[in-house]
Scaffold this motif. Structure first.
Motif, PDB file in Angstrom:
ATOM      1  N   LEU A 184       0.834  -1.208   0.000  1.00  0.00           N
ATOM      2  CA  LEU A 184       0.000   0.000   0.000  1.00  0.00           C
ATOM      3  C   LEU A 184       0.863   1.250   0.000  1.00  0.00           C
ATOM      4  O   LEU A 184       0.638   2.177  -0.772  1.00  0.00           O
ATOM      5  CB  LEU A 184      -0.918   0.008   1.234  1.00  0.00           C
ATOM      6  CG  LEU A 184      -2.155  -0.887   1.159  1.00  0.00           C
ATOM      7  CD1 LEU A 184      -2.910  -0.853   2.476  1.00  0.00           C
ATOM      8  CD2 LEU A 184      -3.070  -0.432   0.027  1.00  0.00           C
ATOM      9  N   ILE A 185       1.896   1.254   0.856  1.00  0.00           N
ATOM     10  CA  ILE A 185       2.735   2.456   0.952  1.00  0.00           C
ATOM     11  C   ILE A 185       3.580   2.614  -0.305  1.00  0.00           C
ATOM     12  O   ILE A 185       3.791   3.718  -0.786  1.00  0.00           O
ATOM     13  CB  ILE A 185       3.607   2.447   2.241  1.00  0.00           C
ATOM     14  CG1 ILE A 185       4.259   3.836   2.451  1.00  0.00           C
ATOM     15  CG2 ILE A 185       4.686   1.399   2.217  1.00  0.00           C
ATOM     16  CD1 ILE A 185       3.306   4.938   2.736  1.00  0.00           C
ATOM     17  N   LEU A 186       4.013   1.467  -0.848  1.00  0.00           N
ATOM     18  CA  LEU A 186       4.809   1.539  -2.086  1.00  0.00           C
ATOM     19  C   LEU A 186       3.956   2.117  -3.220  1.00  0.00           C
ATOM     20  O   LEU A 186       4.390   3.002  -3.955  1.00  0.00           O
ATOM     21  CB  LEU A 186       5.314   0.138  -2.452  1.00  0.00           C
ATOM     22  CG  LEU A 186       6.304   0.070  -3.595  1.00  0.00           C
ATOM     23  CD1 LEU A 186       7.565   0.816  -3.250  1.00  0.00           C
ATOM     24  CD2 LEU A 186       6.651  -1.384  -3.906  1.00  0.00           C
ATOM     25  N   GLY A 187       2.713   1.633  -3.301  1.00  0.00           N
ATOM     26  CA  GLY A 187       1.787   2.137  -4.314  1.00  0.00           C
ATOM     27  C   GLY A 187       1.524   3.624  -4.133  1.00  0.00           C
ATOM     28  O   GLY A 187       1.599   4.399  -5.086  1.00  0.00           O
ATOM     29  N   SER A 188       1.285   4.036  -2.859  1.00  0.00           N
ATOM     30  CA  SER A 188       1.014   5.449  -2.579  1.00  0.00           C
ATOM     31  C   SER A 188       2.233   6.292  -2.918  1.00  0.00           C
ATOM     32  O   SER A 188       2.101   7.381  -3.497  1.00  0.00           O
ATOM     33  CB  SER A 188       0.690   5.667  -1.098  1.00  0.00           C
ATOM     34  OG  SER A 188      -0.149   4.669  -0.652  1.00  0.00           O
ATOM     35  N   ALA A 189       3.426   5.775  -2.566  1.00  0.00           N
ATOM     36  CA  ALA A 189       4.653   6.541  -2.827  1.00  0.00           C
ATOM     37  C   ALA A 189       4.872   6.722  -4.320  1.00  0.00           C
ATOM     38  O   ALA A 189       5.290   7.793  -4.772  1.00  0.00           O
ATOM     39  CB  ALA A 189       5.841   5.833  -2.198  1.00  0.00           C
ATOM     40  N   ILE A 190       4.554   5.671  -5.094  1.00  0.00           N
ATOM     41  CA  ILE A 190       4.755   5.768  -6.545  1.00  0.00           C
ATOM     42  C   ILE A 190       3.752   6.755  -7.146  1.00  0.00           C
ATOM     43  O   ILE A 190       4.091   7.527  -8.042  1.00  0.00           O
ATOM     44  CB  ILE A 190       4.684   4.372  -7.199  1.00  0.00           C
ATOM     45  CG1 ILE A 190       5.946   3.597  -6.803  1.00  0.00           C
ATOM     46  CG2 ILE A 190       4.588   4.454  -8.717  1.00  0.00           C
ATOM     47  CD1 ILE A 190       5.947   2.145  -7.154  1.00  0.00           C
ATOM     48  N   ILE A 191       2.513   6.748  -6.601  1.00  0.00           N
ATOM     49  CA  ILE A 191       1.531   7.742  -7.071  1.00  0.00           C
ATOM     50  C   ILE A 191       2.062   9.152  -6.758  1.00  0.00           C
ATOM     51  O   ILE A 191       2.024  10.052  -7.596  1.00  0.00           O
ATOM     52  CB  ILE A 191       0.147   7.504  -6.398  1.00  0.00           C
ATOM     53  CG1 ILE A 191      -0.461   6.194  -6.924  1.00  0.00           C
ATOM     54  CG2 ILE A 191      -0.807   8.679  -6.670  1.00  0.00           C
ATOM     55  CD1 ILE A 191      -1.667   5.714  -6.168  1.00  0.00           C
TER      56      ILE A 191
END
Lengths: 165, 398
Positions: B44-51
């Motif tokens: 989740l955090i990786l996805g949010s960080a990439i966004i």
């Protein structure tokens, strides 16, 4: 460092300090150097745009007898008093301002100034202007031969003004 | 009811475990399940960080009205804010949140490098930017507890280190495809060397499993790629400068293997032989001509290639030999899954070799029957003899 909190603080500050120093160094390079303008053109008008940046060829105005040899070498382009390419270790002391770069096997001199980041909305217009040979880059060159791009000029105007016209 | 609960109930009914043991195991497994949410949080955090990275990139590229100083100022403010939050959470023993924030922080460091490059129009290579990021983010990555953070760092670092080394040795990469074989050879050698170094240095211990993962993946890719190139008679541009980092790393790796106490003399000999053979495989003119192919030699009655001098016979023989050496090492060390995978790959290479050599046969009905029988025979041989082979490799010692 035995204190874990001090180690943690150092580990967190280290990247911030390095990035800030990097930014400061580039800013200094921009402010401290002497300004020069070089015309630019595309390698191929259909292939100038690559993602968010323009990729072009800089015309340093080097005459063929003072250009690069046909080999990959580190080179300096002396800008004053005489525009001429020298192997880096053979640059004369009389050269007042120079640009650090390299020569390739095709006798082309490059100094890492062939990329300019642009917003996508203006990409097509700028690409077309450069293809029509209206483009120039404004560069700041410091005493150690480091160069930093200041702006992209279209028909002599900063690109931001040119796209408004 | 979950699968583990069903199993435990069955074992309790059969009298293998007591009621207390049932409860203990179940509560342990449920605890493990809660820990597994780590992956969810990390993703989740990786996805949010990439966004977030995408948003920063879009703003940096398109929002002309924002002055450069403001863009950079906002970026550094965000970095300081995240650093403060990490410090606070780490000090208050909220390690899960701290690890999530560390992931966001290191990704923001990478975004900052991109933003600086964009503002000052820096003309650099992607692997130089990632190398800078790897160096500045390593100290904080070592504070993270979750493997996901280490894996992210190792994955980017190993790519940047391999490309940067070949670039440095070759004097500026001009055409990545020409230097690709040198990159493919260096990747597993460097990953394995860093794995062994990480095992020796306590501070880097948490990165070792990620280096081992990339060693296995890159070694497999390196072996498959060179097999295809040699078997297919691909012409290869060879400049020894490009291969210098790989050769030096191979020497370092052999040294690290020799110094590793956990390996028996047999394992050291097997691994050293496999490394030397892989290096030899990538040298184009020692074992291979680049022209002699057994597959097509039947068409040329004048220049018929003998079975052992043909590139497309030598290449699979070398592949199978390297896999065989590694399989004995895996079997001898008790790595069952790796052993099974490697022996399966040996069988698969035999099947491909059969089709390479007898390709024309598969066009006929009888040929297809023979080919099918060959595949079944190899599968049966692999299935029935792998345990004996592993036991034999375990008994081996020098």
């Amino acid at each position: 460092m035995k204190n874990p909190q001090l180690r943690l603080a150092t580990a967190l500050l280290f990247p911030i300090v390095v990035l800030a120093a990097n930014t400061w160094m580039y800013q200094q390079q921009r402010q401290a150097g002497e300004t020069f303008k070089f015309p630019i053109e595309g390698f191929d008008p259909r292939d100038m745009l690559s993602g968010h940046y323009l990729f072009y060829k800089v015309d340093y105005g080097i005459s063929s007898e003072y250009g690069c040899p046909t080999s990959d070498i580190a080179a300096s382009l002396c800008l004053r008093p005489e525009k001429r390419v020298y192997p880096t270790d053979e640059r004369p002391t009389t050269c007042e301002v120079y640009l650090q770069g390299e020569c390739d096997a095709n006798t082309v001199f490059t100094a890492g100034l062939d990329r300019f980041y642009i917003p996508q909305a203006y990409a097509a217009q700028l690409e077309s202007d450069i293809a029509q040979k209206k483009g120039e880059i404004e560069v700041s060159v410091d005493k150690r031969g480091n160069a930093a791009i200041l702006d992209l000029l279209i028909a002599g105007k900063p690109w931001k003004e040119a796209v408004q016209d | 009811m979950t699968l583990i609960e069903k199993k435990l109930q069955l074992w309790e009914q059969q009298g293998f475990i007591t009621g207390d043991q049932y409860e203990t195991i179940l509560s342990f497994e449920q605890g493990e399940k809660q820990n597994n949410n780590w992956w969810l949080y990390s993703l989740l955090i990786l996805g949010s960080a990439i966004i977030g990275l995408g948003i920063i990139s879009l703003i940096a590229a398109n929002w002309v009205q924002i002055p450069d100083s403001l863009k950079l100022g906002a970026d550094f403010s965000l970095l300081i804010l995240l650093a403060t939050a990490i410090f606070w959470y780490q000090s208050h023993y909220k390690k899960v949140v701290a690890d999530i924030l560390i992931t966001a922080f290191i990704i923001l460091c990478l975004a900052s490098i991109g933003l600086i490059a964009q503002v000052y129009h820096i003309n650099g290579r992607w692997y130089h930017a990632i190398m800078l990021w790897s160096v500045i983010s390593l100290p904080i990555v070592l504070f993270a507890r979750h493997l996901m953070v280490h894996f992210l760092w190792v994955s980017l670092f190993i790519n940047a280190a391999v490309w940067s080394s070949v670039d440095l040795a070759g004097g500026n990469l001009r055409n990545a495809m020409r230097e690709l074989p040198a990159v493919l050879l260096l990747a597993p050698l460097l990953s394995a060397s860093l794995y062994l170094l990480a095992r020796r240095v306590a501070l880097l211990h948490k990165t070792s499993s990620s280096f081992f993962f990339w060693f296995q993946i890159s070694a497999l890719i390196a072996l498959i790629a060179i097999d295809i190139m040699r078997s297919g008679g691909e012409t290869q541009t060879f400049d020894w400068h490009w291969y210098l980092p790989a050769w030096l790393t191979a020497a370092l790796l052999i040294g690290l293997i020799a110094l590793r106490r956990a390996y028996k003399p047999l394992n050291k000999a097997l691994l050293t032989a496999a490394i030397l053979l892989l290096v030899l495989y990538y040298a184009p003119s020692i074992l291979f001509t680049g022209q002699t192919r057994y597959t097509f030699s039947a068409l040329d009655a004048v220049a018929r290639a003998s079975l052992w001098s043909a590139d497309d016979i030598r290449a699979p023989a070398l592949t199978i030999l390297i896999l065989f050496l590694y399989a004995i090492h895996a079997g001898n060390s008790g790595y069952h899954r790796t052993f099974n995978l490697i022996t399966f790959l040996i069988g698969l290479r035999f099947v491909i070799l059969y089709f390479q050599a007898m390709g024309g046969l598969a066009a006929t009905g009888v040929g297809l029957i023979l080919s099918g029988l060959m595949i079944i025979g190899i599968a049966w041989f692999w299935y029935s003899s792998r345990d004996r082979f592993q036991n034999w490799s375990k008994e081996l010692s020098l």
